[in-house]
Design an enzyme around this catalytic site. Structure first.
Site, mmCIF file in Angstrom:
data_model
loop_
_atom_site.group_PDB
_atom_site.id
_atom_site.type_symbol
_atom_site.label_atom_id
_atom_site.label_comp_id
_atom_site.label_asym_id
_atom_site.label_seq_id
_atom_site.Cartn_x
_atom_site.Cartn_y
_atom_site.Cartn_z
ATOM 1 N N HIS A 14 0.803 -1.287 0.048
ATOM 2 C CA HIS A 14 -0.030 -0.019 -0.063
ATOM 3 C C HIS A 14 0.725 1.237 -0.047
ATOM 4 O O HIS A 14 0.263 2.428 -0.340
ATOM 5 C CB HIS A 14 -0.995 -0.027 1.353
ATOM 6 C CG HIS A 14 -1.653 -1.085 1.658
ATOM 7 N ND1 HIS A 14 -2.534 -1.708 0.634
ATOM 8 C CD2 HIS A 14 -1.785 -2.076 2.569
ATOM 9 C CE1 HIS A 14 -3.144 -2.795 1.051
ATOM 10 N NE2 HIS A 14 -2.644 -3.013 2.344
ATOM 11 N N ASP A 34 3.720 -8.246 0.697
ATOM 12 C CA ASP A 34 4.467 -9.163 1.907
ATOM 13 C C ASP A 34 3.550 -10.313 2.175
ATOM 14 O O ASP A 34 4.103 -11.717 2.410
ATOM 15 C CB ASP A 34 5.097 -8.406 2.997
ATOM 16 C CG ASP A 34 4.300 -7.472 3.669
ATOM 17 O OD1 ASP A 34 2.756 -7.691 3.277
ATOM 18 O OD2 ASP A 34 4.649 -6.840 4.632
HETATM 19 O O1 LIG Z 1 -1.334 -3.034 5.099
HETATM 20 C C1 LIG Z 1 -0.700 -4.550 5.140
HETATM 21 C C2 LIG Z 1 -1.713 -5.464 4.845
HETATM 22 O O2 LIG Z 1 -3.063 -4.987 3.941
HETATM 23 C C3 LIG Z 1 0.346 -4.830 5.975
HETATM 24 O O3 LIG Z 1 0.382 -6.181 6.410
HETATM 25 C C4 LIG Z 1 1.565 -4.328 5.370
HETATM 26 O O4 LIG Z 1 1.748 -4.894 4.064
HETATM 27 C C5 LIG Z 1 2.922 -4.392 6.131
HETATM 28 O O5 LIG Z 1 3.223 -5.659 6.309
HETATM 29 P P1 LIG Z 1 4.243 -6.031 7.569
HETATM 30 O O6 LIG Z 1 5.521 -5.185 7.510
HETATM 31 O O7 LIG Z 1 3.567 -6.004 8.958
HETATM 32 O O8 LIG Z 1 4.837 -7.332 7.387
#
Ligand SMILES: O=C(CO)[C@@H](O)[C@H](O)COP(=O)(O)O
Ligand SMILES: Nc1ncnc2c1ncn2[C@@H]1O[C@H](COP(=O)(O)OP(=O)(O)O)[C@@H](O)[C@H]1O
Length: 471
Positions: free
Chosen positions: A72, A230
């Site tokens: 995002h 991720d």
């Molecule tokens: O916003 C979301 C999923 O929609 C988060 O899961 C981000 O993708 C960040 O991930 P991490 O750094 O916590 O793994």
């Protein structure tokens, strides 16, 4: 056998693994921290990637590489390819008002939410790129005017690795495109009308590559895979099959499953994302997960292992002490201004062990609400696969089945997002209809009787919170 590399450019750090393409055997790895904050200059991600790649022995001998990253984040480029302003990350809540505006633009209330869910599978919240673009247009018109292209963190790193040959060379994949709010997983197309609704015009966006379609090449010619968000990469790294439910405890807490059909939850609780194999990834995300444990450990002046020991020394339910974990505001439920709270303090519960237990239980209860939301979208939750940094906590592993009410499987500690990216790179290098099969090693299973009182007490406390003080 050829080697492949996978990168996880996540919120807190950059991790790189180099693995054997055929067997998945780990050969080398590296990691480097990212700066704190919800607004970050992408140059810091590039620097961390270079450090982590260096630690992992470089990329000169790999047959392919793929980059997975935090979803995002809004990376805006001008017509020369320079970054216009620091990226606004997924956990930056300043665009909450812009999300409300965009829902109002499509009819408002229930009608507006249904329109968004129908168009892109998800209802906008502050995390999504589309709301950040609207915020930019409203609050920083001087920057908005310079935006020639908008992309995501993993797209930008992929583009830099491939030589950054102008904005037209930007590429992404289905999973990350599905988190923008202007690409539809159901049709596989961008919605330029929604992009224009947000920014007032249509900047260039990355081309969306197929699951094993290269997005560029390294200087020695090895292909760069399309990469992934991720969470989709974690599903690939953990070998999730249709029907498996994954709970990831990183900076974010995520609850998701691989599905054969797209979802469109108009309540906005479940985001209808795409996965990294051509399927779908219905997902619930909280803003408060591993950092709740970090904060509790900080308050109690202990390290994370001591926090775990303390939590396990208190009884299930912490004698009624509840910690509502909205320390960073919250996304699910959509309470961007919320703060955390501790309820149920008595002379009996005012101990370090009770607070540690309440922190673990509160964080897990928020994720259990996510499991319920997935069930409401048709997922069958028979068991949960637990990954992410927080899964390293013995207390989290032991308490999770008590809160979730299903068995919890924990693969060996590892970097499943980077592994998923590496597995995608192997798919790109080796070809074929599916990624190669890699073993994740011996999975531990945690069973415990469900303790319904934990969630019942949490549900009582969840509504009793106050919003942040305005400076
Ligand atoms: O916003 C979301 C999923 O929609 C988060 O899961 C981000 O993708 C960040 O991930 P991490 O750094 O916590 O793994
Ligand atoms: N033994 C542990 N117990 C609890 N939490 C842990 C432990 N080891 C690491 N963590 C937590 O994992 C988090 C980082 O997880 P990670 O999945 O790498 O996050 P992200 O992908 O968002 O950068 C940190 O907040 C850290 O506190």
């Amino acid at each position: 056998m050829p080697l492949v590399a996978g990168v996880d450019s996540s919120t807190q750090s950059c991790k790189v693994v180099v693995r054997d393409a055929a067997t998945g055997e780990l050969r080398r790895q590296g990691r480097a921290p990212h700066p704190d904050g919800t607004e970050v200059d992408p140059a810091a991600w590039w620097q961390a990637l270079e450090t982590a790649v260096g630690q992992a022995g470089g990329l000169a001998d790999v047959a392919a590489v793929s980059v997975a990253g935090q979803q995002h984040g809004m990376v805006c480029l001008d017509d020369t390819g320079q970054v216009v302003r620091p990226a606004l990350l997924w956990n930056d809540t300043r665009s909450a008002g812009a999300a409300d505006e965009l829902i109002a633009d499509l009819g408002g209330g229930d009608a507006g939410r249904r329109a968004w869910a129908g168009a892109v599978g998800s209802v906008p919240v502050a995390s999504f790129t589309v709301t950040k673009l609207r915020w930019l247009a409203r609050h920083e018109p001087q920057h908005a005017d310079r935006v020639a292209a908008v992309c995501l963190p993993h797209d930008w790193l992929t583009w830099r690795l491939g030589g950054a040959a102008g904005p037209a060379a930007l590429a992404t994949d289905r999973s990350d495109a599905s988190g923008t709010g202007y690409w539809s997983p159901a049709t596989g197309d961008y919605r330029p009308d929604l992009l224009e609704l947000a920014l007032g015009r249509q900047p260039a966006v990355p081309s969306v590559r197929g699951p094993a379609e290269p997005a560029g090449a390294l200087p020695h010619g090895a292909p760069i895979g399309p990469g992934a968000g991720d969470n989709a990469a974690a599903a690939l790294g953990a070998g999730a099959e249709a029907g498996d439910v994954i709970v990831s405890i990183g900076t974010s807490g995520t609850v998701f499953s691989v599905a054969d059909v797209p979802t469109a939850d108009h309540t906005g609780t479940v985001a209808g994302f795409a996965d990294a194999t051509g399927r779908y990834l219905p997902l619930v995300c909280t803003l408060n997960a591993a950092r709740v444990l970090d904060a509790a450990a900080g308050m109690l002046r202990v390290d994370l292992d001591e926090l775990s020991d303390l939590a396990l020394a208190a009884p299930a339910g912490a004698d009624g002490l509840v910690l509502v974990p909205y320390l960073a505001g919250e996304r699910t439920p959509n309470r961007p201004e919320a703060t955390g709270a501790v309820h149920g303090l008595t002379l009996r519960t005012a101990t370090a062990a009770h607070l540690a237990r309440a922190a673990v239980e509160g964080m897990l209860c928020a994720l259990a609400d996510g499991l319920d939301a997935l069930r409401a979208q048709g997922a069958e939750v028979r068991r949960v696969v637990l990954v992410g940094g927080g899964a390293r906590s013995a207390a989290v592993r032991a308490v999770a089945p008590q809160v979730f009410g299903v068995p919890v499987l924990v693969p060996p500690p590892g970097e499943y997002v980077a592994d998923g990216a590496a597995r995608q790179a192997a798919w790109v290098a080796l070809g074929g209809a599916a990624p190669p099969t890699w073993s994740t090693g011996r999975t531990e299973r945690y069973d415990a009787p469900e303790v319904p009182a934990i969630r019942a007490r949490y549900a009582e406390a969840r509504e009793r919170i106050v919003d942040q003080l305005r400076p």
